[in-house]
Motif scaffolding. Structure first.
Motif, PDB file in Angstrom:
ATOM      1  N   THR A 225      34.880  36.600  27.118  1.00 60.88           N
ATOM      2  CA  THR A 225      34.295  37.323  28.239  1.00 60.88           C
ATOM      3  C   THR A 225      35.218  37.121  29.436  1.00 60.88           C
ATOM      4  O   THR A 225      36.016  36.185  29.462  1.00 60.88           O
ATOM      5  CB  THR A 225      32.883  36.806  28.583  1.00 60.88           C
ATOM      6  OG1 THR A 225      32.969  35.427  28.970  1.00 60.88           O
ATOM      7  CG2 THR A 225      31.944  36.937  27.389  1.00 60.88           C
ATOM      8  N   LEU A 226      35.095  37.997  30.417  1.00 61.55           N
ATOM      9  CA  LEU A 226      35.947  37.855  31.600  1.00 61.55           C
ATOM     10  C   LEU A 226      35.647  36.554  32.342  1.00 61.55           C
ATOM     11  O   LEU A 226      36.555  35.903  32.877  1.00 61.55           O
ATOM     12  CB  LEU A 226      35.761  39.063  32.522  1.00 61.55           C
ATOM     13  CG  LEU A 226      36.268  40.399  31.961  1.00 61.55           C
ATOM     14  CD1 LEU A 226      35.995  41.530  32.949  1.00 61.55           C
ATOM     15  CD2 LEU A 226      37.763  40.327  31.659  1.00 61.55           C
ATOM     16  N   SER A 227      34.375  36.175  32.389  1.00 60.62           N
ATOM     17  CA  SER A 227      34.044  34.895  33.016  1.00 60.62           C
ATOM     18  C   SER A 227      34.604  33.735  32.195  1.00 60.62           C
ATOM     19  O   SER A 227      35.035  32.716  32.750  1.00 60.62           O
ATOM     20  CB  SER A 227      32.528  34.753  33.179  1.00 60.62           C
ATOM     21  OG  SER A 227      31.879  34.766  31.925  1.00 60.62           O
TER      22      SER A 227
ATOM     23  N   SER B 186      38.231  33.458  33.124  1.00 62.19           N
ATOM     24  CA  SER B 186      38.365  32.862  34.462  1.00 62.19           C
ATOM     25  C   SER B 186      38.115  31.361  34.422  1.00 62.19           C
ATOM     26  O   SER B 186      38.859  30.571  35.015  1.00 62.19           O
ATOM     27  CB  SER B 186      37.389  33.546  35.426  1.00 62.19           C
ATOM     28  OG  SER B 186      37.422  32.934  36.698  1.00 62.19           O
TER      29      SER B 186
ATOM     30  N   GLN C 139      43.183  39.125  25.429  1.00 65.33           N
ATOM     31  CA  GLN C 139      43.638  38.697  26.756  1.00 65.33           C
ATOM     32  C   GLN C 139      43.684  37.175  26.846  1.00 65.33           C
ATOM     33  O   GLN C 139      44.636  36.599  27.390  1.00 65.33           O
ATOM     34  CB  GLN C 139      42.708  39.253  27.835  1.00 65.33           C
ATOM     35  CG  GLN C 139      42.782  40.750  28.056  1.00 65.33           C
ATOM     36  CD  GLN C 139      41.865  41.193  29.183  1.00 65.33           C
ATOM     37  OE1 GLN C 139      41.778  40.550  30.226  1.00 65.33           O
ATOM     38  NE2 GLN C 139      41.157  42.299  28.966  1.00 65.33           N
TER      39      GLN C 139
ATOM     40  N   VAL D 292      39.011  41.408  25.163  1.00 62.77           N
ATOM     41  CA  VAL D 292      39.095  40.215  26.014  1.00 62.77           C
ATOM     42  C   VAL D 292      39.609  39.025  25.211  1.00 62.77           C
ATOM     43  O   VAL D 292      40.337  38.179  25.745  1.00 62.77           O
ATOM     44  CB  VAL D 292      37.727  39.890  26.642  1.00 62.77           C
ATOM     45  CG1 VAL D 292      37.811  38.630  27.496  1.00 62.77           C
ATOM     46  CG2 VAL D 292      37.247  41.060  27.492  1.00 62.77           C
TER      47      VAL D 292
END
Length: 306
Positions: A197-199, A202, A234, A231
């Motif tokens: 996930t993007l969170s 991060s 990524q 993701v």
């Protein structure tokens, strides 16, 4: 002796699941739950407590009305507005606001204020089916979780030395706060568990920067790897750019949930499953891992946690 801490950027990524699975693969390790604010490793390992100790927590002031002259100097000096007037017209300490600085105790001209440390925190030494375990329980609203982490880690190292064990496996807390810093100071390796996930990306970046600031090697585990392949790529790309190996990519699997319901690790539940084989890769890396950090740095980092 190798000391490994399993970390994640937030709760729910599978950190404790991975830690428990690694514990089931180890033969001579002491287990240490560093997530003292919300410990949950015991839910899987079902420890039998053999020693319980009180950990003295934050200071809290109290005012003795029989000695108080009602000068209210304490109220003037308290920057946290933790002292109110009670129904009898005397100052009293609001325990929810008191920060334990003890300034009111020092400025009181009548010596009517004293402070005591909280006794709501406890730490334990327990036995599990995988070996000794050191863990703790903080009371609601308590402070100094970083210091409590240092306490349980110190005890786990003592046990490992006394019994000649080869590994200490720490289940770290989520995030990058004081307790997370205390959980990695002086360790040999950080196993970073994240999710696509993007969170999650991060959070992983922040944890990697934290570990790098302590000069601690990091390896990655991508949990629920198939829920967002874009993701996931990524995250793998970022780890690669930081020269961090991704040791395992674990798909979302209901067997993990079933294992948790039965109080088992996923390796105990089915050691021949794909998930178990991925976790075994992580353990094989830990077994083969050679630390190159100098002992003087380890000593400095351990002292920094105290």
């Amino acid at each position: 002796m190798k000391e490994i801490t399993v970390l994640s950027g937030k709760g729910g990524t599978g950190k404790t699941t991975i830690t428990a699975a690694l514990a089931s693969l180890s033969k001579n390790a002491v287990l240490c739950d560093n997530d003292v604010d919300a410990a949950d490793l015991h839910l899987i390992l079902k420890p039998t407590v053999i020693q319980q100790e009180i950990y003295l927590g934050a200071w809290e002031a109290s005012i003795h009305q029989d000695s108080c002259s009602n000068c209210q100097i304490c109220m003037d000096y308290c920057r946290f507005e933790a002292i109110d007037i009670n129904e009898e017209g005397f100052p009293q300490v609001n325990s929810f606001k008191c920060e334990g600085c003890r300034l009111c105790e020092r400025v009181c001209p009548e010596n009517a204020i004293d402070s005591k440390q909280s006794t709501n925190n406890k730490w334990f030494i327990s036995e599990t089916r995988f070996g000794d375990m050191v863990h703790a329980q903080m009371g609601p609203g308590e402070e100094n979780s970083g210091k409590l982490v240092s306490t349980v880690r110190t005890k786990s190292r003592e046990i490992a030395r006394e019994k000649g064990l080869d590994y200490i496996i720490n289940d770290g807390p989520p995030g990058v706060g004081c307790s997370a810093i205390s959980s990695i100071s002086g360790v040999d390796l950080v196993v970073l568990v994240t999710e696509p996930t993007l969170s999650g990306l991060s959070d992983a970046k922040r944890l990697i920067r934290l570990a790098q600031s302590f000069n601690i090697p990091v390896v990655g585990v991508l949990n629920k790897a198939d829920i967002n392949k874009e993701v996931a790529n990524q995250i793998i790309g970022y780890f690669t750019s930081e020269n961090i190996p991704v040791l395992a990519q674990i798909p979302f699997n209901k067997d993990i949930v079933e294992a948790m319901i039965l109080g088992k690790t996923v390796v105990e539940y089915d050691k021949h499953s794909f998930v178990s084989s991925e976790i075994m890769k992580v353990w094989k890396y830990i077994e083969d891992f050679k630390t190159e950090r100098k002992n003087d740095y380890r000593s400095l980092a351990s002292k920094a946690a105290l």
